[in-house]
Structures are given as C-alpha cells and as structure tokens.
Design a protein around this motif. Structure first.
Motif, mmCIF file in Angstrom:
data_model
loop_
_atom_site.group_PDB
_atom_site.id
_atom_site.type_symbol
_atom_site.label_atom_id
_atom_site.label_comp_id
_atom_site.label_asym_id
_atom_site.label_seq_id
_atom_site.Cartn_x
_atom_site.Cartn_y
_atom_site.Cartn_z
ATOM 1 N N TYR A 173 0.751 -1.253 0.060
ATOM 2 C CA TYR A 173 0.113 0.060 -0.053
ATOM 3 C C TYR A 173 0.874 1.133 -0.036
ATOM 4 C CZ TYR A 173 -4.606 -2.249 0.871
ATOM 5 O OH TYR A 173 -5.776 -2.701 0.748
ATOM 6 N N GLY A 174 1.878 1.253 0.907
ATOM 7 C CA GLY A 174 2.765 2.265 0.731
ATOM 8 C C GLY A 174 3.532 2.716 -0.293
ATOM 9 N N ARG A 175 3.785 1.502 -1.217
ATOM 10 C CA ARG A 175 4.567 1.763 -2.554
ATOM 11 C C ARG A 175 3.460 2.405 -3.596
ATOM 12 N NH1 ARG A 175 7.161 -3.160 -1.086
ATOM 13 N NH2 ARG A 175 5.547 -4.449 -2.029
ATOM 14 N N TYR A 176 2.125 1.671 -3.648
ATOM 15 C CA TYR A 176 1.183 2.509 -4.363
ATOM 16 C C TYR A 176 0.943 4.008 -4.090
ATOM 17 C CZ TYR A 176 -0.424 -2.424 -5.584
ATOM 18 O OH TYR A 176 -0.519 -3.612 -5.937
ATOM 19 N N LEU A 177 1.008 4.527 -2.865
ATOM 20 C CA LEU A 177 0.895 5.520 -2.732
ATOM 21 C C LEU A 177 2.223 6.357 -3.318
ATOM 22 C CD1 LEU A 177 -0.426 6.251 1.019
ATOM 23 C CD2 LEU A 177 -1.626 6.048 -1.032
ATOM 24 N N ARG A 182 -13.521 13.614 -1.975
ATOM 25 C CA ARG A 182 -13.485 14.592 -3.342
ATOM 26 C C ARG A 182 -12.139 14.692 -3.652
ATOM 27 N NH1 ARG A 182 -12.499 19.708 -4.563
ATOM 28 N NH2 ARG A 182 -12.329 20.193 -2.048
ATOM 29 N N GLU A 183 -11.105 14.818 -2.825
ATOM 30 C CA GLU A 183 -9.478 15.015 -3.256
ATOM 31 C C GLU A 183 -9.205 13.504 -4.102
ATOM 32 O OE1 GLU A 183 -10.288 18.684 -1.075
ATOM 33 O OE2 GLU A 183 -10.606 16.548 -0.688
ATOM 34 N N VAL A 184 -9.701 12.416 -3.143
ATOM 35 C CA VAL A 184 -9.300 11.217 -3.678
ATOM 36 C C VAL A 184 -9.815 11.030 -4.873
ATOM 37 C CG1 VAL A 184 -9.622 8.818 -3.242
ATOM 38 C CG2 VAL A 184 -9.017 10.204 -1.420
ATOM 39 N N ARG A 185 -11.009 11.219 -5.204
ATOM 40 C CA ARG A 185 -11.631 11.078 -6.552
ATOM 41 C C ARG A 185 -10.742 11.848 -7.667
ATOM 42 N NH1 ARG A 185 -16.680 11.488 -3.715
ATOM 43 N NH2 ARG A 185 -16.882 13.485 -4.432
ATOM 44 N N ARG A 190 -7.135 11.822 -12.479
ATOM 45 C CA ARG A 190 -5.568 12.132 -12.931
ATOM 46 C C ARG A 190 -5.244 10.871 -13.207
ATOM 47 N NH1 ARG A 190 -2.494 16.398 -9.441
ATOM 48 N NH2 ARG A 190 -1.054 15.927 -11.345
ATOM 49 N N LEU A 191 -5.149 10.031 -12.289
ATOM 50 C CA LEU A 191 -4.303 8.655 -12.386
ATOM 51 C C LEU A 191 -4.767 7.840 -13.464
ATOM 52 C CD1 LEU A 191 -2.003 7.452 -10.631
ATOM 53 C CD2 LEU A 191 -3.752 6.105 -9.695
ATOM 54 N N ARG A 203 -5.490 -2.584 -13.376
ATOM 55 C CA ARG A 203 -5.245 -3.189 -11.954
ATOM 56 C C ARG A 203 -4.378 -2.461 -11.019
ATOM 57 N NH1 ARG A 203 -3.556 -9.689 -10.711
ATOM 58 N NH2 ARG A 203 -4.032 -9.323 -8.353
ATOM 59 N N TYR A 204 -3.365 -1.901 -11.562
ATOM 60 C CA TYR A 204 -2.516 -1.172 -10.678
ATOM 61 C C TYR A 204 -3.296 0.154 -10.307
ATOM 62 C CZ TYR A 204 2.097 0.694 -9.134
ATOM 63 O OH TYR A 204 3.090 1.177 -8.227
ATOM 64 N N LYS A 205 -3.788 0.729 -11.067
ATOM 65 C CA LYS A 205 -4.576 1.959 -10.850
ATOM 66 C C LYS A 205 -5.504 1.567 -9.662
ATOM 67 C CE LYS A 205 -4.424 3.980 -15.415
ATOM 68 N NZ LYS A 205 -4.992 4.503 -16.609
ATOM 69 N N ASN A 206 -6.459 0.326 -9.939
ATOM 70 C CA ASN A 206 -7.375 0.011 -8.659
ATOM 71 C C ASN A 206 -6.659 -0.126 -7.474
ATOM 72 O OD1 ASN A 206 -9.402 -0.010 -10.538
ATOM 73 N ND2 ASN A 206 -9.270 -2.108 -11.087
ATOM 74 N N ASN A 207 -5.344 -0.575 -7.377
ATOM 75 C CA ASN A 207 -4.898 -1.126 -6.215
ATOM 76 C C ASN A 207 -4.460 0.492 -5.623
ATOM 77 O OD1 ASN A 207 -4.841 -3.502 -6.302
ATOM 78 N ND2 ASN A 207 -3.001 -3.870 -7.356
ATOM 79 N N CYS A 208 -4.062 1.444 -6.331
ATOM 80 C CA CYS A 208 -3.778 2.611 -6.097
ATOM 81 C C CYS A 208 -4.586 3.575 -5.309
ATOM 82 C CB CYS A 208 -3.151 3.641 -6.898
ATOM 83 S SG CYS A 208 -1.186 3.130 -7.689
#
Length: 207
Positions: free
Chosen positions: A25-29, A49-52, A57-58, A66-71
């Motif tokens: 999780y840390g690496r995804y961030l 809202r900021e997360v969305r 952007r991602l 899948r990587y984006k979903n994990n992020c």
C-alpha cells in the motif's frame, strides 16, 4: 512524497493487514505521488473529493488498470488513516484518544491497549522536544525531511498499574523516546526506567 508513510503502514498492520500487503500500500501511494508529481498529505487528501480527483488524474496515465485500482484502494485507506478511524500506532503507548487528558481505560484491539490523548502527546513534545530521552536520537537529524516531527511518547507511570482514569501531566508523566528504546521500555513485565535503560546502553557500549 507521502506524509507519515511509516505511520500509515503501521496503521494498516494494526487494522489487521499483513506486513507485506501494508508495505505494498505504501508503494502504491509512492507511485501515485511520483506519477502525478504531487505530495500526499492532509491537505491534498482531505476528503473523498480529493481522492476522486487524484484517481481521475491517475486514470489518464498509462499505468495498468489493476495497478490503478490498487492505488485507489491505498488512497482510500490513506484517507481513513489521516482521519484516524483506527488506532494510530501499534506500540502500547501510542494509541490516540480524542477525549482530553484522561487516560487509563482499556481498549480491545488485537491486544489490550490503553487510550492515549494526542493533545497530551503534543504538549509533551512542546515541553521536552523531539530527542529520545534514552539514546538522544533525533529523526530529522538522522533522516532529514522524512523524519521531521517523528517521535514516540512514553508514559513514565505504567498505566496497567492504574485502575481508574487520571489526569496526565504532559511535563512530568510523558517523555519522548525513539521506537527502539520505546520497545525496550516495554520489553518485560518489570520494565526498566529511563535511567536504567540509559545505563544498560552505556554498559553495552563499553564492552
């Protein structure tokens, strides 16, 4: 840069996530921060809202879906961490309590821990500073920017000996210690005092 990444990982482990998953999780961030060139902190990840917006952007990057979903999962967990929906830290003296300076009530997490007050902790740091009372380590001096403001706070009065709540005196009852020394101060049922642990370190250095 990810603000309080180490504490975030510990937050996840405290919540039941396996160590390797928590570090992922840390690496995804870190990947989000790197790909979007943004710092992740309480200002940039303040609400859903900021997360969305970050995930929007991602979605425009060439990262695998899948990587984006994990992020996204890691970001939402980070938002919960910043809001402290679970205990902040897994060390016995580092569980936060938002109700003032009263302490002593047991809370069942994965082990019996004791409630802690962030205001009392912050006041103790204001009084005593950020150097470990045992080994004198300062995280900013050792690690630079990532270590700014990081330290544990140790309660000089073992709370397992107190049956009812009491008013903590941040100046007399709390002292800053690094995580290693903090762990040693809770190593046994008959834990050493600050001075005893200092003496043990000095004796070990002289061998």
């Amino acid at each position: 840069m990810v603000e309080n990444e180490f504490e975030y990982i510990e937050f996840l482990v405290q919540g039941g996530l396996q160590d390797n998953s928590a570090y992922s999780y840390g690496r995804y961030l870190e990947a989000v921060s790197r790909h979007l060139n943004i710092n992740l902190n309480r200002s940039t990840v303040a609400s859903d809202r900021e997360v969305r917006e970050i995930l929007d952007r991602l979605s425009e990057t060439d990262l695998a879906e899948r990587y984006k979903n994990n992020c996204g999962t890691a970001l939402r967990a980070y938002l919960r961490f910043l809001g402290q929906e679970q205990p902040e830290f897994s060390y016995p003296e580092e569980i936060s309590n938002p109700e003032g300076y009263a302490e002593g009530a047991k809370k069942q997490i994965t082990v019996n821990s004791y409630e802690r007050d962030r205001q009392a902790r912050n006041r103790a740091i204001e009084i005593h500073g950020l150097d470990c009372f045992v080994c004198a380590m300062n995280f900013e001096s050792m690690y630079g920017e990532i270590g700014i403001g990081f330290i544990h706070v140790h309660h000089l009065i073992p709370l397992h000996t107190i049956d009812s709540t009491y008013q903590v005196n941040p100046e007399k009852d709390l002292v800053p210690v690094c995580p290693n020394c903090h762990a040693m101060l809770h190593r046994s049922n008959n834990p050493p005092t600050i001075e005893q642990l200092k003496d043990a370190m000095q004796k070990q250095k002289s061998i």
